[in-house]
Design a protein around this motif. Structure first.
Motif, PDB file in Angstrom:
ATOM      1  N   ILE A 122      23.192 -40.957 -88.698  1.00  0.00           N
ATOM      2  CA  ILE A 122      21.753 -41.028 -88.897  1.00  0.00           C
ATOM      3  C   ILE A 122      21.095 -41.512 -87.612  1.00  0.00           C
ATOM      4  O   ILE A 122      21.721 -42.200 -86.799  1.00  0.00           O
ATOM      5  N   GLY A 123      19.841 -41.133 -87.430  1.00  0.00           N
ATOM      6  CA  GLY A 123      19.108 -41.558 -86.247  1.00  0.00           C
ATOM      7  C   GLY A 123      17.666 -41.890 -86.588  1.00  0.00           C
ATOM      8  O   GLY A 123      17.078 -41.328 -87.523  1.00  0.00           O
ATOM      9  N   LEU A 124      17.110 -42.811 -85.855  1.00  0.00           N
ATOM     10  CA  LEU A 124      15.700 -43.180 -85.993  1.00  0.00           C
ATOM     11  C   LEU A 124      15.110 -43.233 -84.596  1.00  0.00           C
ATOM     12  O   LEU A 124      15.659 -43.900 -83.711  1.00  0.00           O
ATOM     13  N   SER A 125      14.019 -42.530 -84.374  1.00  0.00           N
ATOM     14  CA  SER A 125      13.446 -42.486 -83.029  1.00  0.00           C
ATOM     15  C   SER A 125      11.931 -42.509 -83.083  1.00  0.00           C
ATOM     16  O   SER A 125      11.310 -42.224 -84.115  1.00  0.00           O
ATOM     17  N   MET A 126      11.331 -42.863 -81.946  1.00  0.00           N
ATOM     18  CA  MET A 126       9.885 -42.814 -81.803  1.00  0.00           C
ATOM     19  C   MET A 126       9.564 -42.159 -80.466  1.00  0.00           C
ATOM     20  O   MET A 126      10.314 -42.282 -79.512  1.00  0.00           O
ATOM     21  N   MET A 127       8.446 -41.436 -80.441  1.00  0.00           N
ATOM     22  CA  MET A 127       8.037 -40.746 -79.225  1.00  0.00           C
ATOM     23  C   MET A 127       6.527 -40.886 -79.063  1.00  0.00           C
ATOM     24  O   MET A 127       5.768 -40.727 -80.032  1.00  0.00           O
ATOM     25  N   SER A 128       6.092 -41.183 -77.848  1.00  0.00           N
ATOM     26  CA  SER A 128       4.668 -41.260 -77.548  1.00  0.00           C
ATOM     27  C   SER A 128       4.347 -40.315 -76.402  1.00  0.00           C
ATOM     28  O   SER A 128       5.205 -40.004 -75.572  1.00  0.00           O
ATOM     29  N   LYS A 129       3.106 -39.855 -76.365  1.00  0.00           N
ATOM     30  CA  LYS A 129       2.683 -38.920 -75.324  1.00  0.00           C
ATOM     31  C   LYS A 129       1.222 -39.182 -74.978  1.00  0.00           C
ATOM     32  O   LYS A 129       0.395 -39.397 -75.863  1.00  0.00           O
ATOM     33  N   ASP A 130       0.924 -39.161 -73.691  1.00  0.00           N
ATOM     34  CA  ASP A 130      -0.436 -39.414 -73.211  1.00  0.00           C
ATOM     35  C   ASP A 130      -0.765 -38.356 -72.153  1.00  0.00           C
ATOM     36  O   ASP A 130      -0.086 -38.264 -71.137  1.00  0.00           O
ATOM     37  N   LYS A 145      -3.924 -38.458 -76.890  1.00  0.00           N
ATOM     38  CA  LYS A 145      -2.772 -39.263 -77.273  1.00  0.00           C
ATOM     39  C   LYS A 145      -2.269 -38.803 -78.634  1.00  0.00           C
ATOM     40  O   LYS A 145      -3.044 -38.388 -79.492  1.00  0.00           O
ATOM     41  N   GLY A 146      -0.947 -38.922 -78.834  1.00  0.00           N
ATOM     42  CA  GLY A 146      -0.373 -38.608 -80.135  1.00  0.00           C
ATOM     43  C   GLY A 146      -0.328 -37.126 -80.415  1.00  0.00           C
ATOM     44  O   GLY A 146      -0.302 -36.290 -79.523  1.00  0.00           O
ATOM     45  N   GLY A 147      -0.321 -36.795 -81.696  1.00  0.00           N
ATOM     46  CA  GLY A 147      -0.270 -35.409 -82.117  1.00  0.00           C
ATOM     47  C   GLY A 147       1.154 -34.918 -82.314  1.00  0.00           C
ATOM     48  O   GLY A 147       2.111 -35.701 -82.368  1.00  0.00           O
ATOM     49  N   PRO A 148       1.345 -33.606 -82.441  1.00  0.00           N
ATOM     50  CA  PRO A 148       2.680 -33.025 -82.659  1.00  0.00           C
ATOM     51  C   PRO A 148       3.673 -33.443 -81.589  1.00  0.00           C
ATOM     52  O   PRO A 148       3.336 -33.529 -80.410  1.00  0.00           O
ATOM     53  N   GLY A 149       4.900 -33.707 -82.008  1.00  0.00           N
ATOM     54  CA  GLY A 149       5.944 -34.117 -81.069  1.00  0.00           C
ATOM     55  C   GLY A 149       5.985 -35.608 -80.797  1.00  0.00           C
ATOM     56  O   GLY A 149       6.812 -36.069 -80.017  1.00  0.00           O
ATOM     57  N   THR A 150       5.093 -36.373 -81.438  1.00  0.00           N
ATOM     58  CA  THR A 150       5.075 -37.822 -81.260  1.00  0.00           C
ATOM     59  C   THR A 150       5.304 -38.499 -82.610  1.00  0.00           C
ATOM     60  O   THR A 150       5.459 -37.854 -83.634  1.00  0.00           O
ATOM     61  N   GLY A 151       5.320 -39.837 -82.594  1.00  0.00           N
ATOM     62  CA  GLY A 151       5.472 -40.583 -83.829  1.00  0.00           C
ATOM     63  C   GLY A 151       6.910 -40.948 -84.125  1.00  0.00           C
ATOM     64  O   GLY A 151       7.754 -41.050 -83.232  1.00  0.00           O
ATOM     65  N   MET A 152       7.209 -41.123 -85.410  1.00  0.00           N
ATOM     66  CA  MET A 152       8.522 -41.552 -85.855  1.00  0.00           C
ATOM     67  C   MET A 152       9.296 -40.383 -86.462  1.00  0.00           C
ATOM     68  O   MET A 152       8.724 -39.502 -87.084  1.00  0.00           O
ATOM     69  N   MET A 153      10.610 -40.436 -86.273  1.00  0.00           N
ATOM     70  CA  MET A 153      11.464 -39.418 -86.859  1.00  0.00           C
ATOM     71  C   MET A 153      12.752 -40.041 -87.362  1.00  0.00           C
ATOM     72  O   MET A 153      13.376 -40.841 -86.670  1.00  0.00           O
ATOM     73  N   PHE A 154      13.135 -39.650 -88.570  1.00  0.00           N
ATOM     74  CA  PHE A 154      14.432 -40.034 -89.146  1.00  0.00           C
ATOM     75  C   PHE A 154      15.251 -38.771 -89.310  1.00  0.00           C
ATOM     76  O   PHE A 154      14.733 -37.746 -89.771  1.00  0.00           O
ATOM     77  N   ASP A 155      16.535 -38.813 -88.937  1.00  0.00           N
ATOM     78  CA  ASP A 155      17.337 -37.604 -89.076  1.00  0.00           C
ATOM     79  C   ASP A 155      18.748 -37.907 -89.533  1.00  0.00           C
ATOM     80  O   ASP A 155      19.272 -39.003 -89.329  1.00  0.00           O
ATOM     81  N   ILE A 156      19.334 -36.917 -90.175  1.00  0.00           N
ATOM     82  CA  ILE A 156      20.755 -36.899 -90.513  1.00  0.00           C
ATOM     83  C   ILE A 156      21.353 -35.757 -89.708  1.00  0.00           C
ATOM     84  O   ILE A 156      20.861 -34.627 -89.775  1.00  0.00           O
ATOM     85  N   HIS A 157      22.382 -36.032 -88.929  1.00  0.00           N
ATOM     86  CA  HIS A 157      22.895 -35.035 -88.007  1.00  0.00           C
ATOM     87  C   HIS A 157      24.410 -34.920 -88.058  1.00  0.00           C
ATOM     88  O   HIS A 157      25.107 -35.855 -88.465  1.00  0.00           O
ATOM     89  N   GLY A 158      24.897 -33.767 -87.640  1.00  0.00           N
ATOM     90  CA  GLY A 158      26.324 -33.544 -87.468  1.00  0.00           C
ATOM     91  C   GLY A 158      26.688 -33.634 -85.996  1.00  0.00           C
ATOM     92  O   GLY A 158      25.865 -33.379 -85.119  1.00  0.00           O
ATOM     93  N   VAL A 159      27.925 -33.993 -85.712  1.00  0.00           N
ATOM     94  CA  VAL A 159      28.389 -34.227 -84.344  1.00  0.00           C
ATOM     95  C   VAL A 159      29.705 -33.484 -84.125  1.00  0.00           C
ATOM     96  O   VAL A 159      30.587 -33.491 -84.989  1.00  0.00           O
ATOM     97  N   ALA A 160      29.849 -32.835 -82.973  1.00  0.00           N
ATOM     98  CA  ALA A 160      31.120 -32.235 -82.574  1.00  0.00           C
ATOM     99  C   ALA A 160      31.257 -32.389 -81.066  1.00  0.00           C
ATOM    100  O   ALA A 160      30.310 -32.126 -80.322  1.00  0.00           O
ATOM    101  N   GLY A 161      32.418 -32.835 -80.600  1.00  0.00           N
ATOM    102  CA  GLY A 161      32.596 -33.041 -79.169  1.00  0.00           C
ATOM    103  C   GLY A 161      34.048 -33.271 -78.815  1.00  0.00           C
ATOM    104  O   GLY A 161      34.951 -33.104 -79.646  1.00  0.00           O
ATOM    105  N   ALA A 162      34.279 -33.656 -77.585  1.00  0.00           N
ATOM    106  CA  ALA A 162      35.635 -33.944 -77.114  1.00  0.00           C
ATOM    107  C   ALA A 162      35.572 -34.908 -75.946  1.00  0.00           C
ATOM    108  O   ALA A 162      34.643 -34.851 -75.131  1.00  0.00           O
ATOM    109  N   GLU A 163      36.563 -35.790 -75.891  1.00  0.00           N
ATOM    110  CA  GLU A 163      36.721 -36.699 -74.763  1.00  0.00           C
ATOM    111  C   GLU A 163      37.915 -36.250 -73.920  1.00  0.00           C
ATOM    112  O   GLU A 163      38.935 -35.815 -74.458  1.00  0.00           O
ATOM    113  N   PHE A 164      37.766 -36.345 -72.615  1.00  0.00           N
ATOM    114  CA  PHE A 164      38.841 -36.008 -71.674  1.00  0.00           C
ATOM    115  C   PHE A 164      39.107 -37.238 -70.817  1.00  0.00           C
ATOM    116  O   PHE A 164      38.216 -37.709 -70.104  1.00  0.00           O
TER     117      PHE A 164
END
Length: 222
Positions: A122-130, A145-164
């Motif tokens: 899960i993730g929680l983020s905030m974004m501001s724009k001026d 200030k503000g508008g689309p693409g700003t504010g608060m967002m909560f998400d549930i996400h999937g992850v896939a990767g690899a470490e070397f």
């Protein structure tokens, strides 16, 4: 991002020739500091400017780990004045802050130095724009200030990767994140011009499979 991932691949290839050391053996209680570029469960923040983050993995056993991370993103762009006569340039500035918590499961790779993993979180983020418009001398600047693409967002996400692992205690990683569910609550849109501010309320939205992102990281185990 493509250049960053390409560079990561080159470094991985170099590391495979430069060191014949095996990766460390992950076990209960193993930990790593994670330093990321464009990722850390990237919060869909990839389009707003340079980003970086720090986090930590804690292994529950040799095959599973929990991860927590903090990501910061900041960017500023100048908008040149193109009118006749003298004037003042405009600007666009953005700032983002995100937190994430993930559960990761590791698998056997092609060699002991490659550790693929997958999971979710899960993730929680905030974004501001001026945004400030360019304007002619004696004119009026318009600030948004503000508008689309700003504010608060909560998400549930999937992850896939690899470490070397390039050394027993140091690894590089590439990671792909897929947003499964995202709930966004944008900031109000505020437009100020000539001393007058107009505010427009923004509605919340829910997206399913709304975005994907890729990131790279360095991990130091201890």
């Amino acid at each position: 991002m493509k250049k960053l991932i390409a560079l990561l691949i080159v470094v991985m290839m170099f590391g495979s020739f430069a060191s014949a050391q095996e990766a460390m053996t992950m076990k209960e209680g193993s930990k790593s500091w994670n330093f990321t570029f464009g990722g850390l469960g990237t919060f869909g923040m990839g389009a707003a400017g340079p980003s970086g983050g720090v986090g930590m993995n804690y292994f529950l056993n040799g095959e599973t780990a929990v991860r927590a991370g903090l990501q910061i993103q900041s960017g500023s762009t100048t908008v040149p004045y193109t009118g006749s006569g003298s004037g003042t340039d405009g600007s666009v500035s953005q700032f983002g802050l995100g937190l994430s918590a993930d559960y990761l499961m590791y698998m056997a790779g092609a060699s002991s130095r490659v550790h693929p993993y997958w999971g979710g979180g899960i993730g929680l983020s905030m974004m501001s724009k001026d945004t400030k418009s360019a304007f002619a001398s004696g004119g009026t600047v318009t600030e948004v200030k503000g508008g689309p693409g700003t504010g608060m967002m909560f998400d549930i996400h999937g992850v896939a990767g690899a470490e070397f692992f390039i050394y027993p205690e140091i690894s590089l990683s590439g990671e792909y994140n897929l947003n499964l569910i995202g709930i966004t609550s944008p900031s109000d849109l505020e437009v100020t011009s000539g001393g007058t501010t107009t505010t427009t309320k923004q509605g919340s939205s829910t997206n399913i499979l709304g975005f994907s992102s890729a990131g790279a990281g360095i991990h130091i185990y201890f």
